[in-house]
Design a protein around this motif. Structure first.
Motif, mmCIF file in Angstrom:
data_model
loop_
_atom_site.group_PDB
_atom_site.id
_atom_site.type_symbol
_atom_site.label_atom_id
_atom_site.label_comp_id
_atom_site.label_asym_id
_atom_site.label_seq_id
_atom_site.Cartn_x
_atom_site.Cartn_y
_atom_site.Cartn_z
ATOM 1 N N GLY A 107 0.806 -1.196 0.000
ATOM 2 C CA GLY A 107 0.000 0.000 0.000
ATOM 3 C C GLY A 107 0.851 1.262 0.000
ATOM 4 O O GLY A 107 2.064 1.229 0.209
ATOM 5 N N GLU A 112 -3.110 10.271 2.997
ATOM 6 C CA GLU A 112 -4.533 10.360 2.721
ATOM 7 C C GLU A 112 -5.058 8.986 2.329
ATOM 8 O O GLU A 112 -4.610 8.391 1.350
ATOM 9 C CB GLU A 112 -4.804 11.356 1.588
ATOM 10 C CG GLU A 112 -4.372 12.779 1.902
ATOM 11 C CD GLU A 112 -4.546 13.700 0.697
ATOM 12 O OE1 GLU A 112 -5.080 13.222 -0.324
ATOM 13 O OE2 GLU A 112 -4.152 14.870 0.787
ATOM 14 N N LEU A 113 -6.021 8.466 3.073
ATOM 15 C CA LEU A 113 -6.601 7.170 2.753
ATOM 16 C C LEU A 113 -7.341 7.241 1.425
ATOM 17 O O LEU A 113 -8.065 8.194 1.134
ATOM 18 C CB LEU A 113 -7.560 6.728 3.856
ATOM 19 C CG LEU A 113 -6.928 6.354 5.200
ATOM 20 C CD1 LEU A 113 -8.015 6.015 6.212
ATOM 21 C CD2 LEU A 113 -5.973 5.181 5.036
ATOM 22 N N ASP A 114 -7.155 6.206 0.611
ATOM 23 C CA ASP A 114 -7.869 6.059 -0.675
ATOM 24 C C ASP A 114 -7.615 7.225 -1.630
ATOM 25 O O ASP A 114 -8.450 7.546 -2.465
ATOM 26 C CB ASP A 114 -9.380 5.915 -0.440
ATOM 27 C CG ASP A 114 -9.709 4.710 0.434
ATOM 28 O OD1 ASP A 114 -9.048 3.674 0.274
ATOM 29 O OD2 ASP A 114 -10.624 4.823 1.266
ATOM 30 N N HIS A 115 -6.471 7.900 -1.497
ATOM 31 C CA HIS A 115 -6.197 9.003 -2.407
ATOM 32 C C HIS A 115 -5.860 8.446 -3.788
ATOM 33 O O HIS A 115 -5.303 7.352 -3.926
ATOM 34 C CB HIS A 115 -5.061 9.884 -1.885
ATOM 35 C CG HIS A 115 -3.741 9.180 -1.796
ATOM 36 N ND1 HIS A 115 -3.420 8.335 -0.779
ATOM 37 C CD2 HIS A 115 -2.656 9.197 -2.613
ATOM 38 C CE1 HIS A 115 -2.203 7.858 -0.945
ATOM 39 N NE2 HIS A 115 -1.717 8.360 -2.049
ATOM 40 N N VAL A 147 3.155 -0.744 4.388
ATOM 41 C CA VAL A 147 1.712 -0.556 4.557
ATOM 42 C C VAL A 147 1.009 -1.645 3.772
ATOM 43 O O VAL A 147 1.355 -1.901 2.609
ATOM 44 C CB VAL A 147 1.271 0.829 4.047
ATOM 45 C CG1 VAL A 147 -0.241 0.996 4.203
ATOM 46 C CG2 VAL A 147 1.988 1.935 4.790
ATOM 47 N N PRO A 150 -4.820 -1.599 0.634
ATOM 48 C CA PRO A 150 -6.075 -1.167 1.265
ATOM 49 C C PRO A 150 -7.069 -2.318 1.403
ATOM 50 O O PRO A 150 -7.289 -3.087 0.467
ATOM 51 C CB PRO A 150 -6.589 -0.088 0.310
ATOM 52 C CG PRO A 150 -5.368 0.405 -0.394
ATOM 53 C CD PRO A 150 -4.468 -0.778 -0.532
ATOM 54 N N GLY A 154 -9.556 -0.238 7.052
ATOM 55 C CA GLY A 154 -8.635 0.890 7.040
ATOM 56 C C GLY A 154 -7.168 0.522 7.096
ATOM 57 O O GLY A 154 -6.752 -0.568 6.718
ATOM 58 N N TRP A 155 -6.387 1.430 7.616
ATOM 59 C CA TRP A 155 -4.929 1.416 7.595
ATOM 60 C C TRP A 155 -4.352 0.274 8.434
ATOM 61 O O TRP A 155 -4.754 0.037 9.559
ATOM 62 C CB TRP A 155 -4.438 2.747 8.139
ATOM 63 C CG TRP A 155 -2.957 2.966 8.097
ATOM 64 C CD1 TRP A 155 -2.059 2.611 9.041
ATOM 65 C CD2 TRP A 155 -2.224 3.641 7.080
ATOM 66 N NE1 TRP A 155 -0.794 3.010 8.672
ATOM 67 C CE2 TRP A 155 -0.870 3.651 7.475
ATOM 68 C CE3 TRP A 155 -2.578 4.238 5.871
ATOM 69 C CZ2 TRP A 155 0.123 4.243 6.691
ATOM 70 C CZ3 TRP A 155 -1.594 4.826 5.111
ATOM 71 C CH2 TRP A 155 -0.254 4.830 5.508
ATOM 72 N N GLN A 156 -3.390 -0.435 7.846
ATOM 73 C CA GLN A 156 -2.625 -1.402 8.634
ATOM 74 C C GLN A 156 -1.196 -1.456 8.133
ATOM 75 O O GLN A 156 -0.946 -1.559 6.937
ATOM 76 C CB GLN A 156 -3.211 -2.811 8.561
ATOM 77 C CG GLN A 156 -2.465 -3.762 9.510
ATOM 78 C CD GLN A 156 -2.822 -5.217 9.301
ATOM 79 O OE1 GLN A 156 -2.640 -5.775 8.228
ATOM 80 N NE2 GLN A 156 -3.348 -5.835 10.357
ATOM 81 N N ALA A 178 1.166 3.881 13.414
ATOM 82 C CA ALA A 178 0.892 4.884 12.386
ATOM 83 C C ALA A 178 2.192 5.665 12.246
ATOM 84 O O ALA A 178 2.392 6.702 12.868
ATOM 85 C CB ALA A 178 -0.263 5.782 12.789
#
Length: 357
Positions: A107, A112-115, A147, A150, A154-156, A178
């Motif tokens: 990832g 920004e998530l899902d950017h 990372v 996705p 969410g984030w892992q 994080a």
């Protein structure tokens, strides 16, 4: 007590400041001590012993796979034949000739998530967050902090173990982090790998693990979220840490048990300073630590030598050239490095012999 330093070697090395204030240094037990320095679109690798002996050319040069990506902590194989790069969206192994040997996709470190990713698939996204990687001391494995792709939830972040021959994932651990950044440190026993993850004001995570070919075993020192992994030595089974804000240094057994602890001492009537993360083993018996950041006046920046068994402070270092406000990089062989930014000079020091009267 004042302890006099003796200059062993000096060499001009532009960019060498990253050796003492960054992650450009890579040492492997009793193996080579190397500088991994970015120069334009290339990673230049120097053997420090050869460099101080007069060899000014790098021992290897690797093209950077993503010239616009300026973060991540990279690693070079013990034999110097390939490098592994920690990118924003993948870990990539490359030969000195520029050939991609393999790539492990993961990832994006962008915050920004899902950017969306536009243009070239390796276009660098916004953000300074990054992972790190490390080739094992036997050259067979690559450990990487990445990372996950996705997924729902969410984030892992993960700590993955890869086959150095082809990048195949052989094991992984979930991480409750994080990260702003991270770095690896291989234990000189050739078996264990350490991972230190910085999360800014949220603290520090410190993990140890081993892969025996069938099972990945791990443990951590994360109860207080405050220990930065700083150094190991081939003649010591444990490791050295510094508290997140420099309150103390600790010597640990490999399982994390605290063997010794030392807070910085004020000089004269000053308030107690803080240890910098710039510290480590000069040799198996001696630790060097600095209080450069906590001294507002560079003329008062101090380097301290400590007993490696008890962390008792032996004294402050006095340099024959005058005050040195550089960070330090101990090499474990009885010497340490400082860097002069004004002259691009890398200096190598040792403790001067005691004079008997």
């Amino acid at each position: 007590m004042s302890i006099t330093a003796q200059l062993r070697d000096s060499v001009m090395l532009p960019g060498g400041g990253a050796l003492v204030n960054g992650f450009a240094f890579e040492g492997r037990g009793d193996g080579p001590r190397r500088a991994l320095l970015r120069n334009g679109h290339e990673l230049e690798v120097y053997d420090l012993r050869e460099l101080f002996a007069g060899e000014r050319a790098p021992t290897a040069v690797f093209p950077l796979p993503w010239p616009r990506w300026e973060h991540g902590v990279h690693s070079v194989s013990p034999d110097g034949t390939f490098a592994v790069f920690s990118g924003q969206r993948s870990v990539r192994a490359m030969s000195a000739g520029g050939e991609t040997l393999w790539e492990y996709r993961h990832g994006c470190w962008g915050p920004e998530l899902d950017h969306p990713h536009t243009g070239d698939e390796q276009e660098v996204c916004r953000g300074l967050e990054h992972g790190s990687c490390r080739v094992s001391d036997d050259g067979r494995l690559v450990w990487a902090h990445v990372v996950a792709e996705p997924e729902p939830g969410g984030w892992q972040e993960r700590w993955v173990v890869l086959d150095a021959r082809n990048g195949r994932e052989v094991a992984w651990l979930p991480l409750d982090s994080a990260a702003a950044g991270s770095h690896h440190l291989s234990h000189p026993d050739g078996v264990h790998m350490g991972l230190s993850i910085g999360m800014g004001q949220d603290g520090i995570l410190l993990h140890w693990a081993r892969w025996d070919g069938e099972k990945l075993t791990s443990w951590d020192l994360n109860e207080g979220l405050d220990r930065i992994l700083v150094d190991v030595h081939e003649d010591r089974p444990g490791f050295l840490t510094v508290e997140h804000y420099g309150a103390d240094l600790r010597l640990h057994a490999l399982d994390g048990t605290v063997i010794a602890e030392q807070e910085p001492e004020p000089a004269d009537d000053e308030d107690p300073p803080c240890w910098d993360y710039s510290c480590g083993f000069v040799d198996a018996d001696t630790v060097i630590a600095t209080t450069v950041d906590s001294d507002e006046d560079p003329e008062h920046a101090r380097h301290w030598l400590l007993d490696a068994d008890t962390l008792r402070i032996r004294g402050t270092v006095t340099y024959p050239t005058g005050p040195v406000d550089s960070y330090v990089r101990p090499l474990g062989d009885g010497t340490w490095l400082t860097y002069d930014d004004t002259t691009d000079t890398l200096n190598r020091w040792t403790q001067a012999p005691l004079r008997h009267t």
